[in-house]
Design a protein around this motif. Structure first.
Motif, mmCIF file in Angstrom:
data_model
loop_
_atom_site.group_PDB
_atom_site.id
_atom_site.type_symbol
_atom_site.label_atom_id
_atom_site.label_comp_id
_atom_site.label_asym_id
_atom_site.label_seq_id
_atom_site.Cartn_x
_atom_site.Cartn_y
_atom_site.Cartn_z
ATOM 1 N N UNK A 419 -34.233 -23.590 -40.595
ATOM 2 C CA UNK A 419 -32.882 -23.215 -41.037
ATOM 3 C C UNK A 419 -32.276 -24.322 -41.887
ATOM 4 N N UNK A 420 -32.457 -25.576 -41.466
ATOM 5 C CA UNK A 420 -31.936 -26.700 -42.247
ATOM 6 C C UNK A 420 -32.543 -26.736 -43.630
ATOM 7 N N UNK A 421 -33.835 -26.413 -43.736
ATOM 8 C CA UNK A 421 -34.487 -26.467 -45.052
ATOM 9 C C UNK A 421 -34.013 -25.348 -45.965
ATOM 10 N N UNK A 422 -33.717 -24.152 -45.423
ATOM 11 C CA UNK A 422 -33.283 -23.059 -46.296
ATOM 12 C C UNK A 422 -31.805 -23.188 -46.669
ATOM 13 N N UNK A 423 -30.966 -23.696 -45.771
ATOM 14 C CA UNK A 423 -29.545 -23.827 -46.122
ATOM 15 C C UNK A 423 -29.318 -24.949 -47.107
ATOM 16 N N UNK A 424 -30.310 -25.843 -47.254
ATOM 17 C CA UNK A 424 -30.175 -26.909 -48.252
ATOM 18 C C UNK A 424 -30.133 -26.357 -49.671
ATOM 19 N N UNK A 425 -30.523 -25.085 -49.859
ATOM 20 C CA UNK A 425 -30.398 -24.464 -51.181
ATOM 21 C C UNK A 425 -28.938 -24.268 -51.566
ATOM 22 N N UNK A 426 -28.065 -24.224 -50.548
ATOM 23 C CA UNK A 426 -26.620 -24.099 -50.774
ATOM 24 C C UNK A 426 -26.243 -22.770 -51.421
ATOM 25 N N UNK A 427 -27.079 -21.737 -51.262
ATOM 26 C CA UNK A 427 -26.726 -20.422 -51.776
ATOM 27 C C UNK A 427 -25.610 -19.802 -50.960
ATOM 28 N N UNK A 428 -24.824 -18.890 -51.527
ATOM 29 C CA UNK A 428 -23.661 -18.341 -50.821
ATOM 30 C C UNK A 428 -23.993 -17.366 -49.706
ATOM 31 N N UNK A 429 -25.203 -16.768 -49.724
ATOM 32 C CA UNK A 429 -25.562 -15.779 -48.713
ATOM 33 C C UNK A 429 -26.735 -16.299 -47.889
ATOM 34 N N UNK A 430 -26.528 -16.389 -46.583
ATOM 35 C CA UNK A 430 -27.547 -16.877 -45.659
ATOM 36 C C UNK A 430 -28.007 -15.721 -44.780
ATOM 37 N N UNK A 431 -29.313 -15.466 -44.762
ATOM 38 C CA UNK A 431 -29.903 -14.403 -43.957
ATOM 39 C C UNK A 431 -30.836 -15.029 -42.922
ATOM 40 N N UNK A 432 -30.679 -14.663 -41.662
ATOM 41 C CA UNK A 432 -31.479 -15.224 -40.581
ATOM 42 C C UNK A 432 -32.107 -14.093 -39.786
#
Length: 524
Positions: A419-432
């Protein structure tokens, strides 16, 4: 009579300094339904793998002590490789697909029977009985590659049960199952314990699901068992347990209840004010999808679905196994092309890793760097971000793991790293997709805090989950899908409150509208 004996077992993984098991000595009686519990990284998975010899035969590392499996003949796991114990003990790992050998579901269930030389007539009967016990007869002719995560989990359990082992080991067996599927599986396991005397040992974090079924608990802390015995006493010692137990500690019930039934018996002592009102998050439209139709080959999974998310929303996507949740997330991320329909994020087509970040059901598929910090650094460099590695790790409470190798971590820790690695993209939409597998309550609380802070920054989150208690705690909206269609969409108190399957424990005790123990305490 005991069937599993640990005698001063210590184990340290290769290239690690600290032991994962530290001088473990205990016995588990035959015909017991045992829960192994503890915080994320406490050594639960390693403890289970030591019972069938995967530790140390498969892992390597420094090992001392002995594990003895008792039956007609006693077997020491150091002297017997896992394959030599296959007739006595079966194992279902956290990632069930890792255990699959053949493609067709029925053949997968029969595979272990063939290896053990079971007569064909007996084999056919056992396969049929196992399909019925796990309620997966409808999956008989499906390819395991086309199954949802929860369906794979049930097939893996069926394949382990078919040979009739005396000991069944399960690591997070309900993590990808919908609530009804989890209850069915646990009830089937309980019948095996009570009727056939099988010993079941499972590690599980979703204690609201298992607390009412198990009769023995092993409490782990930093690699050592701190308690063995009655589940209520062990969970109280660990300050753990399902939401009703948490409520019991908050209001001073002693002992704290473990099941909804126990909580109802004492709930009349609490006098609550009016039910809490839900709040609708109002923000600008961030993502819109219309007329989505998608599937795999001839099998339609999504049938003309419309979805939208506003800034500030945290939407829980729920439904039974195979309903289409993962496929919907992949369509929204631009990773699965729908047959028809459109998706846009702030007016443009989604770009995976840029405007949309997706953490999949199997977070291990994202991890390939040598260190945890390296995983985040790769993402930051790829996106040209000037954010720091520390910021991404601190947000999820895993900064102390920065120099560890991701493959050396527990499943819950690997999930947080992914999760930390994907949120580092800083995109506005996060899907988990199933973001609480392997997480204890403390880690889940940190994740909830992170998701709220993320959404508050003019962003949005959609998480596909079977974790009803997570949805009750963090979701601003719940969307329920079935057979590829949206069947409910609204506030958690409305969608979950009166559900016979998806209601959280507080709603089952106090009625619709109540979602979390903290909400109940605030209304006293």
């Amino acid at each position: 009579m005991t069937i599993i004996d640990f005698e001063r077992v210590s184990f340290t993984y290769p290239d690690s300094d600290a032991p994962v098991l530290d001088d473990v000595s205990l016995s588990i009686p035959e015909g017991t339904f045992a829960l192994v519990t503890g915080h994320t990284g406490a050594g639960k998975s390693t403890f289970i793998r030591a019972i069938n010899g995967l530790v140390p035969h498969f892992t390597g590392g420094e090992y001392s002590g002995s594990v003895t499996l008792r039956g007609e003949t006693n077997r020491n796991t150091l002297d017997s490789a896992p394959r030599d114990l296959a007739d006595l003990v079966a194992f279902v790992p956290q990632d069930p697909s890792a255990a699959f050998v053949v493609d067709r579901v029925e053949d997968e269930i029969a595979y272990s029977l063939e290896n053990l030389g079971v007569d064909r007539t007996v084999m056919r009967r056992r396969v049929e009985e196992t399909l019925d016990a796990l309620n997966i007869e409808g999956l008989r002719d499906r390819s395991v590659r086309t199954l949802s995560g929860g369906e794979r989990q049930r097939v893996a359990i069926a394949a382990a049960l078919a040979p009739g082992p005396r000991i069944l080991l399960l690591d997070e067996p309900t993590s990808q199952l919908d609530p009804q599927g989890a209850e069915d599986v646990l009830a089937a396991l309980q019948r095996l314990v009570h009727d056939l005397g099988i010993t079941v040992v499972l590690a599980e974090h979703r204690l609201e699901r298992v607390a009412g079924f198990v009769d023995l608990a092993v409490g782990m802390r930093r690699g050592a068992p701190v308690a063995l015995g009655d589940p209520a006493r062990v969970l109280e010692l660990l300050k753990s347990g399902p939401p009703v137990a948490r409520l019991g500690r908050l209001v001073g019930w002693s002992p704290s209840p473990l099941t909804v039934r126990d909580a109802r018996r004492v709930a009349s002592t609490l006098h609550l004010t009016a039910r809490p009102e839900g709040e609708r998050v109002a923000g600008k439209l961030l993502m819109e999808a219309a007329g989505l139709r998608a599937g795999y080959g001839r099998r339609v999974v999504l049938n003309d679905i419309d979805v939208s998310l506003d800034e500030g929303e945290i939407v829980a996507l729920m439904g039974r196994n195979g309903a289409g949740k993962t496929t919907l997330l992949r369509c929204l991320a631009g990773l699965h092309r729908p047959e028809s329909g459109m998706v846009n994020v702030r007016g443009e087509a989604p770009v995976a890793g840029r405007t949309v970040s997706l953490c999949p059901q199997r977070p291990e598929s994202l991890l390939f760097a040598e260190t945890v910090g390296g995983e985040v650094e790769v993402t930051l460099k790829a996106t040209g971000s000037d954010s720091s590695i520390e910021t991404a790790l601190d947000a999820l409470g895993i900064s102390e793991l920065r120099d560890r190798h991701p493959r050396d971590l527990s499943a819950g820790q690997r999930l947080l790293v992914a999760i930390a690695s994907v949120v580092a993209t800083d995109g506005p939409l996060l899907l988990l997709d199933e973001p609480t597998r392997g997480l204890d309550h403390q880690s889940k609380t940190r994740l909830v805090g992170f998701l709220r802070s993320w959404a508050n920054r003019r962003r949005a989150v959609m998480l596909a989950t079977h974790d009803v208690e997570l949805a009750a705690e963090v979701a601003t909206r719940v969307m329920m899908i079935a057979t590829g269609e949206v069947i409910a969409d609204g506030q958690p108190r409305d969608v979950l409150g009166d559900s016979s399957v998806f209601a959280p424990q507080m709603a089952r005790v106090f009625g619709p509208g109540w979602l979390t123990p903290e909400q109940v305490v605030a209304a006293l």
